[in-house]
Design a protein around this motif. Structure first.
Motif, mmCIF file in Angstrom:
data_model
loop_
_atom_site.group_PDB
_atom_site.id
_atom_site.type_symbol
_atom_site.label_atom_id
_atom_site.label_comp_id
_atom_site.label_asym_id
_atom_site.label_seq_id
_atom_site.Cartn_x
_atom_site.Cartn_y
_atom_site.Cartn_z
ATOM 1 N N GLU A 6 0.314 -1.516 0.207
ATOM 2 C CA GLU A 6 -0.483 0.358 0.164
ATOM 3 C C GLU A 6 0.535 1.071 -0.037
ATOM 4 O O GLU A 6 2.023 1.415 0.370
ATOM 5 C CB GLU A 6 -0.689 0.009 1.295
ATOM 6 C CG GLU A 6 -1.676 -1.119 1.640
ATOM 7 C CD GLU A 6 -0.986 -2.338 2.971
ATOM 8 O OE1 GLU A 6 -2.241 -2.638 2.772
ATOM 9 O OE2 GLU A 6 -0.021 -2.128 2.666
ATOM 10 N N GLY A 8 0.316 6.334 0.044
ATOM 11 C CA GLY A 8 -1.044 6.719 -0.023
ATOM 12 C C GLY A 8 -1.355 7.638 0.689
ATOM 13 O O GLY A 8 -1.586 8.720 0.800
ATOM 14 N N ARG A 19 -5.600 9.410 -2.141
ATOM 15 C CA ARG A 19 -6.125 8.107 -2.067
ATOM 16 C C ARG A 19 -4.447 7.656 -2.285
ATOM 17 O O ARG A 19 -3.198 7.333 -2.776
ATOM 18 C CB ARG A 19 -5.474 8.518 -4.333
ATOM 19 C CG ARG A 19 -5.829 7.270 -5.040
ATOM 20 C CD ARG A 19 -6.189 7.653 -6.741
ATOM 21 N NE ARG A 19 -4.479 7.269 -7.434
ATOM 22 C CZ ARG A 19 -4.710 7.664 -8.354
ATOM 23 N NH1 ARG A 19 -5.842 7.277 -9.044
ATOM 24 N NH2 ARG A 19 -3.376 7.569 -8.477
ATOM 25 N N SER A 21 -3.101 3.579 -3.008
ATOM 26 C CA SER A 21 -2.743 2.410 -4.049
ATOM 27 C C SER A 21 -2.294 1.139 -3.289
ATOM 28 O O SER A 21 -2.038 1.086 -2.217
ATOM 29 C CB SER A 21 -1.959 3.534 -5.157
ATOM 30 O OG SER A 21 -2.610 4.062 -5.554
ATOM 31 N N ARG A 71 -10.012 0.308 -9.551
ATOM 32 C CA ARG A 71 -8.653 -1.144 -9.971
ATOM 33 C C ARG A 71 -8.097 -0.805 -11.194
ATOM 34 O O ARG A 71 -9.209 -0.735 -12.555
ATOM 35 C CB ARG A 71 -9.048 -2.681 -9.917
ATOM 36 C CG ARG A 71 -10.414 -3.254 -10.790
ATOM 37 C CD ARG A 71 -11.102 -4.364 -9.856
ATOM 38 N NE ARG A 71 -10.031 -5.123 -9.970
ATOM 39 C CZ ARG A 71 -9.601 -7.094 -9.607
ATOM 40 N NH1 ARG A 71 -10.145 -7.170 -8.358
ATOM 41 N NH2 ARG A 71 -8.201 -8.064 -9.515
ATOM 42 N N THR A 77 -3.491 -2.753 -10.227
ATOM 43 C CA THR A 77 -3.240 -1.973 -8.847
ATOM 44 C C THR A 77 -4.497 -1.609 -8.426
ATOM 45 O O THR A 77 -5.368 -1.289 -9.291
ATOM 46 C CB THR A 77 -2.813 -0.844 -9.328
ATOM 47 O OG1 THR A 77 -1.143 -0.879 -9.615
ATOM 48 C CG2 THR A 77 -2.833 0.234 -7.866
ATOM 49 N N TYR A 79 -7.583 0.902 -6.543
ATOM 50 C CA TYR A 79 -7.282 2.440 -5.162
ATOM 51 C C TYR A 79 -8.818 2.779 -4.264
ATOM 52 O O TYR A 79 -9.265 1.947 -4.740
ATOM 53 C CB TYR A 79 -7.095 3.555 -6.504
ATOM 54 C CG TYR A 79 -5.728 3.416 -7.721
ATOM 55 C CD1 TYR A 79 -6.804 2.595 -9.110
ATOM 56 C CD2 TYR A 79 -4.954 3.630 -7.497
ATOM 57 C CE1 TYR A 79 -6.026 2.442 -9.903
ATOM 58 C CE2 TYR A 79 -3.649 3.755 -8.315
ATOM 59 C CZ TYR A 79 -4.144 2.766 -9.508
ATOM 60 O OH TYR A 79 -3.338 2.915 -10.462
ATOM 61 N N GLN A 81 -10.045 6.243 -3.746
ATOM 62 C CA GLN A 81 -10.225 7.362 -3.986
ATOM 63 C C GLN A 81 -10.977 8.182 -2.142
ATOM 64 O O GLN A 81 -12.078 7.637 -2.595
ATOM 65 C CB GLN A 81 -10.432 7.921 -4.990
ATOM 66 C CG GLN A 81 -11.150 9.716 -5.044
ATOM 67 C CD GLN A 81 -9.739 9.897 -4.895
ATOM 68 O OE1 GLN A 81 -8.633 9.698 -5.518
ATOM 69 N NE2 GLN A 81 -9.806 11.416 -4.169
ATOM 70 N N CYS A 95 -4.621 -3.220 2.405
ATOM 71 C CA CYS A 95 -5.106 -3.426 1.383
ATOM 72 C C CYS A 95 -5.463 -4.974 1.607
ATOM 73 O O CYS A 95 -4.413 -5.660 2.063
ATOM 74 C CB CYS A 95 -4.465 -3.240 0.396
ATOM 75 S SG CYS A 95 -4.692 -4.034 -1.171
#
Length: 120
Positions: A6, A8, A19, A21, A71, A77, A79, A81, A95
């Motif tokens: 992960e 961000g 965001r 990732s 995705r 990846t 994401y 947001q 994640c």
């Protein structure tokens, strides 16, 4: 075994956006459903959002309308947001992954987590 990393996280003021990732490696990414969980100090881990291999999504009531999971299978990846952040969104965000045909076993692969702090 899928590897998840992960990035961000950070410090943001209430009302702001971040965001997250999560980069996956070691597997065929499109075979995996992905999820974001979070754990705040002193609280149980909470599932925030999930996304299936085909892109179907699901959200916790606490984040509906504010967070969006997506995705990119070409980039391996997923994401998250996060908009209109609130102090109660402060947590370590993780994640997670599971094979799309193993729904009954739950999410068993985890990243190391990324800290999100929302100041009031």
């Amino acid at each position: 075994q899928v590897q998840l990393v992960e990035s961000g996280g950070g410090l943001v003021q209430a009302g702001g956006s971040l965001r997250l990732s999560c980069a996956a490696s070691g597997v065929l990414f499109s075979d995996y459903a992905m999820a974001w969980y979070r754990q705040a100090p002193g609280k149980q881990r909470e599932r925030v959002a999930t996304i299936g291999g085909g892109g179907s999504t699901n959200y916790a009531d606490s984040v509906k309308g504010r967070f969006t999971i997506s995705r990119d299978n070409a980039k391996n990846t997923v994401y998250l947001q996060m908009n209109s952040l609130k102090p109660e969104d402060t947590a370590v965000y993780y994640c997670a992954a599971r094979r799309i045909w193993e729904a009954s076993t739950g999410f068993g692969s985890w990243g190391q987590g990324t800290q999100v702090i929302v100041s009031s």
